[in-house]
Design an enzyme around this catalytic site. Structure first.
Site, PDB file in Angstrom:
ATOM      1  N   GLY A  65      17.616 -18.195 -10.058  1.00 19.61           N
ATOM      2  CA  GLY A  65      16.755 -18.428  -8.894  1.00 19.61           C
ATOM      3  C   GLY A  65      15.280 -18.540  -9.187  1.00 19.61           C
ATOM      4  N   GLU A  69      13.740  10.904   2.383  1.00 18.05           N
ATOM      5  CA  GLU A  69      12.856   9.751   2.615  1.00 18.05           C
ATOM      6  C   GLU A  69      11.433  10.198   2.918  1.00 18.05           C
ATOM      7  OE1 GLU A  69      13.734   6.998   1.712  1.00 18.05           O
ATOM      8  OE2 GLU A  69      15.905   7.182   1.713  1.00 18.05           O
ATOM      9  N   HIS A 116       9.656  10.930  -0.355  1.00 18.79           N
ATOM     10  CA  HIS A 116       9.130   9.704  -0.993  1.00 18.79           C
ATOM     11  C   HIS A 116       7.836   9.263  -0.321  1.00 18.79           C
ATOM     12  CE1 HIS A 116      12.423   8.640  -3.586  1.00 18.79           C
ATOM     13  NE2 HIS A 116      13.302   8.426  -2.630  1.00 18.79           N
ATOM     14  N   ASP A 120      17.154   6.970  -7.807  1.00 15.07           N
ATOM     15  CA  ASP A 120      15.732   7.265  -7.998  1.00 15.07           C
ATOM     16  C   ASP A 120      15.486   7.801  -9.394  1.00 15.07           C
ATOM     17  OD1 ASP A 120      15.406   6.651  -5.350  1.00 15.07           O
ATOM     18  OD2 ASP A 120      15.428   8.737  -4.672  1.00 15.07           O
TER      19      ASP A 120
HETATM   20  P1  ADP Z   1      17.642 -21.647 -11.071  1.00 13.66           P
HETATM   21  O1  ADP Z   1      18.070 -23.000 -11.507  1.00 13.66           O
HETATM   22  O2  ADP Z   1      16.604 -21.025 -11.953  1.00 13.66           O
HETATM   23  O3  ADP Z   1      18.753 -20.692 -10.763  1.00 13.66           O
HETATM   24  P2  ADP Z   1      16.745 -23.100  -8.788  1.00 13.66           P
HETATM   25  O4  ADP Z   1      15.860 -24.080  -9.433  1.00 13.66           O
HETATM   26  O5  ADP Z   1      18.111 -23.562  -8.413  1.00 13.66           O
HETATM   27  O6  ADP Z   1      16.871 -21.803  -9.685  1.00 13.66           O
HETATM   28  O7  ADP Z   1      15.993 -22.481  -7.533  1.00 13.66           O
HETATM   29  C1  ADP Z   1      16.621 -22.318  -6.294  1.00 13.66           C
HETATM   30  C2  ADP Z   1      15.657 -22.591  -5.182  1.00 13.66           C
HETATM   31  O8  ADP Z   1      14.645 -21.592  -5.114  1.00 13.66           O
HETATM   32  C3  ADP Z   1      14.920 -23.881  -5.322  1.00 13.66           C
HETATM   33  O9  ADP Z   1      15.636 -24.950  -4.821  1.00 13.66           O
HETATM   34  C4  ADP Z   1      13.660 -23.625  -4.523  1.00 13.66           C
HETATM   35  O10 ADP Z   1      13.880 -23.842  -3.161  1.00 13.66           O
HETATM   36  C5  ADP Z   1      13.420 -22.158  -4.732  1.00 13.66           C
HETATM   37  N1  ADP Z   1      12.443 -21.917  -5.794  1.00 13.66           N
HETATM   38  C6  ADP Z   1      12.669 -21.271  -6.961  1.00 13.66           C
HETATM   39  N2  ADP Z   1      11.538 -21.203  -7.693  1.00 13.66           N
HETATM   40  C7  ADP Z   1      10.573 -21.832  -6.990  1.00 13.66           C
HETATM   41  C8  ADP Z   1       9.195 -22.103  -7.220  1.00 13.66           C
HETATM   42  N3  ADP Z   1       8.568 -21.697  -8.335  1.00 13.66           N
HETATM   43  N4  ADP Z   1       8.513 -22.784  -6.281  1.00 13.66           N
HETATM   44  C9  ADP Z   1       9.125 -23.188  -5.156  1.00 13.66           C
HETATM   45  N5  ADP Z   1      10.411 -22.969  -4.876  1.00 13.66           N
HETATM   46  C10 ADP Z   1      11.152 -22.293  -5.770  1.00 13.66           C
HETATM   47 ZN    ZN Z   2      15.307   8.066  -2.818  1.00 14.37          ZN
END
Ligand code: ADP
Ligand code: ZN
Length: 602
Positions: free
Chosen positions: A206, A427, A430, A502
């Site tokens: 992601g 909580e 913390h 924790d």
């Molecule tokens: P990976 O291939 O690293 O798993 P992706 O390229 O599929 O990640 O990212 C998934 C989505 O997350 C993208 O389509 C976009 O919408 C969002 N995203 C991730 N990184 C960015 C970034 N740096 N800027 C804007 N959107 C991002």
């Molecule tokens: Zn805790």
């Protein structure tokens, strides 16, 4: 070996019939375009004329057959020469917005060949074997081998560019060069430079690896072919390799081009790592095919292969050799500034209300990857939409963020009164420590409503940002983490198991301070395997440190945690009344927001 296949003979029988029918349907060439029987056949030049007049909405190329849909909805077809490709036909023009799709047929052609040569019962046997393999693997998609999954994202239409990628400045800088190679290869080859063939994008899921690869293609204005390593795994032996061959073939024909292989670790695992006992034929053949294709590129092929992984540690070393994926671009989780920028990018196309404070959301989402931030924006839009609002408000954003951070509220899980009381003190502990110390993030909200992660507020330390933290801050974060444990012990005479997580996190920070950040009397020495520390993988401390050093590290870690414990105990003892008041308020109201919380401190 498991054999789930013995379930029922009927199941096998019906499945065989089904497979045969499906296969036959795929193989009969005249059925390639099932929906277009009896459609008009025109000449190739007729089609290219329509194309250049921008009258075609979509073109689909399957083998020799080209079907196309006119903008007025009419469908026609034509036939090209075997060896002509879409660029020969002039179908890659920038000024025409026709969608061109090349559908892979090599797998089917392969089977047509076999059909002609070998008796049908051989096929039946093969299918049976194939099916058994699939059933054993528990996979349901028995027919997937019949179609290629390599997707061509055409250069036309909406392009992804670096503007769509927020943050990732260093990665973008490095990839600029790749764009340059693709755009002006001559500039480099003329002075004798070898253009790189492979780039490995390394980063957590992601973080935008796919997005960056698409952006490189978009910036260089070249076609983008993508396939995922995991798609090869469940395949018929031999199909993976033939698909790779086909993919590279296509890319070379459309060069300059980018090939993107997602999840390359699925095929590129080091042999004998990750519980893969023995060789996995398909995996290995596919990997070998990828490598030999890359080795076989002529210097002017002008196709760059980008691969993505979040497990660089398990990759076969052969992948990284010079001339293969010898460039490595690391994509870190975004820091605060980048998180805000990513949120900003995803407000595009959404109706945002006034007084939106993205910085606040950025602060709440330490440790999040781009995909999760994109998800927050979408959740907020859904939330606003559900209540029929005209625009997204800050409140929607906060709710969406909380939802993504903690998982949906689980109000149904009812705590008994004793548990509830323990949780309230925990909580409150913390929160009070966080409030009274200098550096921790301000308390945003305290709650005893059970969540996916039962913290009242977030004070996690994302590893990717550790360079932002001073020794004082890290020590105080440990105090905050111990706050729950200490509050319970002080109130009930003994701690409960609720603090396990924790304590784990507190210990991990202390360990990192000693082994990674040089923040102990041992000095600025790194004992950790920094190679993949950013991936959130537990730092494997090197095996090769001496026992003596290991003891020293242990002692230092204990020292840090103990010091924090003493400090936390003092804070909570000194504020016993406030602890009681806040806990009681929590028991009554379940949630205190930051304003309500602050009133307890006058
Ligand atoms: P990976 O291939 O690293 O798993 P992706 O390229 O599929 O990640 O990212 C998934 C989505 O997350 C993208 O389509 C976009 O919408 C969002 N995203 C991730 N990184 C960015 C970034 N740096 N800027 C804007 N959107 C991002
Ligand atoms: Zn805790």
């Amino acid at each position: 070996m498991k054999n789930k296949n013995s379930k029922s003979p009927w199941f096998t029988f019906i499945a065989v019939i089904f497979v045969l029918t499906a296969l036959w349907a795929t193989l009969k060439p005249e059925d390639f375009f099932a929906e277009q029987k009896k459609i008009e056949t025109v000449s190739v030049s007729e089609m290219t004329k329509l194309y250049s007049e921008n009258k075609i909405e979509k073109i689909e190329v399957k083998g020799k057959e080209i079907a196309f849909k006119l903008k007025d909805g009419e469908i026609k077809k034509t036939f090209k020469e075997e060896n002509q490709n879409i660029s020969d036909l002039g179908l890659l023009r920038d000024d025409v917005d026709t969608q061109v799709e090349v559908v892979d047929t090599s797998a089917s052609e392969f089977f047509v060949g076999i059909l002609g040569d070998i008796l049908p019962f051989v096929i039946i046997v093969a299918i049976l074997v194939f099916m058994m393999k699939q059933v054993q693997k528990g996979a349901g998609n028995n027919f997937s081998f019949a179609k290629s999954k390599a997707r061509l994202f055409s250069v036309k239409g909406k392009k992804t560019t670096f503007k769509d990628v927020a943050g990732c400045t260093e990665a973008k800088n490095e990839l600029e060069e790749i764009v340059d190679f693709l755009k002006h290869p001559k500039k480099f080859t003329d002075i004798g430079a070898k253009i790189p063939k492979g780039v490995m994008l390394v980063g957590s899921p992601g973080t935008g690896k796919t997005l960056l690869a698409k952006a490189v293609a978009g910036e260089a204005n070249v076609p983008f072919f993508s396939i995922s390593g995991s798609e090869f795994v469940e395949m018929f032996v031999g199909v993976g390799a033939s698909r790779v061959r086909d993919l590279f073939e296509k890319a070379k024909k459309n060069s300059p081009a980018i090939i993107f292989i997602d999840e390359i670790d699925a095929v590129g695992r080091q042999r004998g790592v990750g519980g893969m006992s023995g060789g996995h034929d398909e995996r290995e053949q596919t990997l070998n095919q990828i490598l030999s294709e890359m080795d076989g590129f002529e210097d002017n092929a002008n196709v760059i292969v980008m691969a993505a992984t979040n497990r660089p540690d398990v990759l076969d070393k052969a992948l990284m050799r010079p001339g293969r994926f010898d460039r490595r671009v690391i994509i870190d989780k975004p820091d605060l500034k980048d998180r805000i920028a990513i949120l900003e990018v995803h407000t595009k196309g959404k109706k945002m209300g006034k007084n939106i404070d993205l910085e606040k959301i950025g602060q709440m989402t330490a440790g999040f990857a781009g995909a999760e931030l994109a998800n927050i924006m979408n959740e907020a839009a859904i939330y606003a939409g559900k209540s029929s609002k005209k625009s997204i408000s800050q409140k929607d954003l906060v709710i969406a963020t909380e939802k993504v951070i903690m998982g949906p509220e689980r109000k149904s899980r009812i705590l008994n009164s004793k548990d509830k009381k323990v949780t309230a003190y925990h909580e409150a502990g913390h929160a009070i420590v966080a409030h009274l110390l200098e550096t921790p993030d301000p308390v945003h909200k305290v709650t005893i409503i059970p969540r996916g992660m039962s913290l009242g507020s977030t004070w996690s330390i994302p590893e990717g940002e550790s360079f932002n933290y001073t020794k004082t801050k890290l020590k105080e974060e440990i105090c905050v983490l111990l706050g729950g444990f200490v509050a319970e012990s002080l109130t009930f005479g003994e701690p409960a198991t609720g603090a396990t997580n924790d304590l784990e996190r507190a210990t991990k920070i202390a360990k990192n301070m000693v082994t990674k950040f040089g923040m102990s009397s041992i000095g600025p020495i790194s004992f950790s395997d920094s190679g993949n520390s950013f991936l959130g993988v537990e730092n494997g401390i090197h095996q090769d440190i001496s026992e003596e050093t290991a003891k020293k590290i242990d002692k230092e870690v204990h020292g840090i945690v103990n010091e924090a414990l003493v400090k936390t105990e003092k804070i909570l003892k000194d504020n016993k009344n406030i602890l009681k008041e806040i806990s009681e308020a929590l028991l009554e109201k379940e949630t205190l927001d930051s304003g309500e919380f602050k009133t307890f401190f006058k």
